[in-house]
Design an enzyme around this catalytic site. Structure first.
Site, PDB file in Angstrom:
ATOM      1  N   ASN A   9       0.847  -1.097  -0.085  1.00 55.09           N
ATOM      2  CA  ASN A   9      -0.007  -0.021  -0.066  1.00 55.09           C
ATOM      3  C   ASN A   9       0.949   1.256  -0.119  1.00 55.09           C
ATOM      4  O   ASN A   9       1.526   1.674   1.110  1.00 55.09           O
ATOM      5  CB  ASN A   9      -0.919  -0.112   1.436  1.00 55.09           C
ATOM      6  N   TRP A  10       0.898   1.858  -1.143  1.00 59.06           N
ATOM      7  CA  TRP A  10       2.048   3.103  -1.154  1.00 59.06           C
ATOM      8  C   TRP A  10       1.455   4.472  -0.896  1.00 59.06           C
ATOM      9  O   TRP A  10       2.206   5.360  -0.748  1.00 59.06           O
ATOM     10  CB  TRP A  10       2.228   3.211  -2.809  1.00 59.06           C
ATOM     11  N   LYS A  11      -0.010   4.246  -0.312  1.00 59.73           N
ATOM     12  CA  LYS A  11      -0.432   5.313   0.047  1.00 59.73           C
ATOM     13  C   LYS A  11      -0.368   6.618  -0.774  1.00 59.73           C
ATOM     14  O   LYS A  11      -0.244   6.361  -1.939  1.00 59.73           O
ATOM     15  CB  LYS A  11      -0.211   5.751   1.689  1.00 59.73           C
ATOM     16  N   HIS A  95      -9.643   0.745   4.842  1.00 54.94           N
ATOM     17  CA  HIS A  95      -8.194   1.081   5.580  1.00 54.94           C
ATOM     18  C   HIS A  95      -8.423   2.196   6.931  1.00 54.94           C
ATOM     19  O   HIS A  95      -9.244   3.114   6.844  1.00 54.94           O
ATOM     20  CB  HIS A  95      -7.044   1.624   4.664  1.00 54.94           C
ATOM     21  N   GLU A  97      -6.812   4.381   7.883  1.00 55.88           N
ATOM     22  CA  GLU A  97      -6.701   6.014   7.549  1.00 55.88           C
ATOM     23  C   GLU A  97      -7.880   6.641   6.998  1.00 55.88           C
ATOM     24  O   GLU A  97      -8.104   7.633   7.287  1.00 55.88           O
ATOM     25  CB  GLU A  97      -5.384   6.100   6.631  1.00 55.88           C
ATOM     26  N   GLU A 167      -5.206  -5.131  10.813  1.00 56.12           N
ATOM     27  CA  GLU A 167      -4.215  -4.249  10.809  1.00 56.12           C
ATOM     28  C   GLU A 167      -4.775  -3.514  12.054  1.00 56.12           C
ATOM     29  O   GLU A 167      -5.512  -2.538  12.400  1.00 56.12           O
ATOM     30  CB  GLU A 167      -4.143  -3.161   9.844  1.00 56.12           C
ATOM     31  N   GLY A 173       2.327   2.219  10.655  1.00 55.31           N
ATOM     32  CA  GLY A 173       3.183   3.441  10.655  1.00 55.31           C
ATOM     33  C   GLY A 173       4.057   3.634  11.916  1.00 55.31           C
ATOM     34  O   GLY A 173       4.478   4.824  11.912  1.00 55.31           O
ATOM     35  N   SER A 213       3.473  -2.096  10.596  1.00 53.08           N
ATOM     36  CA  SER A 213       4.923  -2.059  10.688  1.00 53.08           C
ATOM     37  C   SER A 213       5.588  -3.659  10.395  1.00 53.08           C
ATOM     38  O   SER A 213       6.566  -3.926  11.106  1.00 53.08           O
ATOM     39  CB  SER A 213       5.242  -1.674  12.028  1.00 53.08           C
ATOM     40  N   GLY A 234       2.645  -1.094   4.342  1.00 53.24           N
ATOM     41  CA  GLY A 234       2.596   0.349   3.923  1.00 53.24           C
ATOM     42  C   GLY A 234       4.151   0.907   3.810  1.00 53.24           C
ATOM     43  O   GLY A 234       4.871   0.647   2.756  1.00 53.24           O
ATOM     44  N   GLY A 235       4.938   1.213   4.605  1.00 55.58           N
ATOM     45  CA  GLY A 235       6.185   1.923   4.636  1.00 55.58           C
ATOM     46  C   GLY A 235       7.329   1.110   4.073  1.00 55.58           C
ATOM     47  O   GLY A 235       7.999   1.796   2.986  1.00 55.58           O
TER      48      GLY A 235
HETATM   49  C1  PEP Z   1      -0.595   0.151   6.035  1.00 55.32           C
HETATM   50  O1  PEP Z   1      -0.824   1.403   5.746  1.00 55.32           O
HETATM   51  O2  PEP Z   1      -1.602  -0.546   5.908  1.00 55.32           O
HETATM   52  C2  PEP Z   1       0.506  -0.322   6.812  1.00 55.32           C
HETATM   53  C3  PEP Z   1       0.281  -1.529   7.185  1.00 55.32           C
HETATM   54  O3  PEP Z   1       1.291   0.527   7.116  1.00 55.32           O
HETATM   55  P1  PEP Z   1       2.911   0.198   7.777  1.00 55.32           P
HETATM   56  O4  PEP Z   1       3.361  -1.023   7.127  1.00 55.32           O
HETATM   57  O5  PEP Z   1       3.685   1.484   7.269  1.00 55.32           O
HETATM   58  O6  PEP Z   1       2.693   0.113   9.138  1.00 55.32           O
END
Ligand code: PEP
Length: 252
Positions: A9-11, A95, A97, A167, A173, A213, A234-235
């Site tokens: 997920n590049w956001k 998600h 967010e 999640e 994040g 994470s 994500g990151g």
């Molecule tokens: C996400 O945004 O779905 C996510 C899991 O982010 P991260 O891996 O950065 O925690």
């Protein structure tokens, strides 16, 4: 046997050139026929470029959201058939967010889930609790409410063509990952709930991803849990080397 799925997920990150480079680096670093499935979810505006670059690769394309409506006066939204036409086969819905920053309710998320399925996109349906909910012992109640919204909207077989991503919000994040035991506990709970609504055979086939994470250092231990079928990343998905290392951790 469920095939591990790694979704990036590049956001809202990167410029067009950077997105192209990242895709090229990911494709170049993957084996031609991996034992795991890979999906990337760039920003809407990068989807056409991504679709072209991924056309002959093993990497699938997903969107980060999908409109609950099919067409009309919904400024700023993108319909499922538009995404499908661009080559998407997946769409993230719910998600945290979107839920937290843009007020998406369980009911709206369930409608988005339905829209994805209506247009042939596989929803990657995100669920998870806040830190205070976990600390109050309410994790299962929160998960239950989030799952129930989809069952009530889509019926008992809702998850036969969907993915669930657990999640925990406190892990997204933040660098704070759920322990393998915490992840396994939540995943097993989700699978059991799905089995109660649908049937045990269908629930056994359902892929449940962990997100929060995930890094190269913790991916394999998480993915080895019996009810963890891969990750929503994500990151770390914004760095080709890290994402590729996480993908390799999915080769179980
Ligand atoms: C996400 O945004 O779905 C996510 C899991 O982010 P991260 O891996 O950065 O925690």
């Amino acid at each position: 046997m469920r095939t591990t799925l790694i979704a990036g997920n590049w956001k809202m990150n990167g410029a067009r050139g950077r997105a192209r480079e990242l895709i090229q680096a990911i494709i170049a670093g993957l084996p031609s026929t991996p034992n795991y499935e890979i999906v990337i979810c760039p920003s809407f505006v990068f989807l056409p470029d991504a679709a072209e670059a991924l056309a002959t690769s093993c990497v699938g394309l997903g969107a980060q959201n999908v409109c609950d409506q099919d067409q009309g006066a919904y400024t700023g939204e993108v319909a499922g058939d538009m995404l499908a036409e661009l080559g998407c086969r997946w769409a993230i819905v719910g998600h945290s967010e979107r839920r937290q920053l843009y007020g998406e309710s369980n009911a709206l998320v369930a409608s988005r889930f339905a829209a994805a399925q209506r247009h042939g996109l596989t929803p990657i349906f995100c669920v998870g609790e806040k830190l205070e909910e976990r600390e109050a012992g309410a994790t299962e109640a929160v998960l239950d409410e989030q799952l129930r919204a989809v069952f009530e909207h889509q019926g008992a077989q809702a998850f036969r063509s969907a993915i669930i991503a657990y999640e925990p919000i406190w892990a997204i994040g933040t660098g704070r990952t759920a322990t393998p035991e915490q992840a396994q506990g939540a995943h097993a709970y989700i699978r059991n709930r799905v089995a109660e609504y649908d049937d045990a055979g269908a629930a056994a086939e359902l892929r449940i991803l962990y997100g929060g994470s995930v890094k190269p250092e913790n991916a394999q231990t998480l993915f080895r849990q019996p009810d963890v079928d891969g990750g929503l990343i994500g990151g770390a998905s914004l760095h080709a080397d890290d994402f590729l290392a996480i993908c390799r951790a999915g080769d179980l």
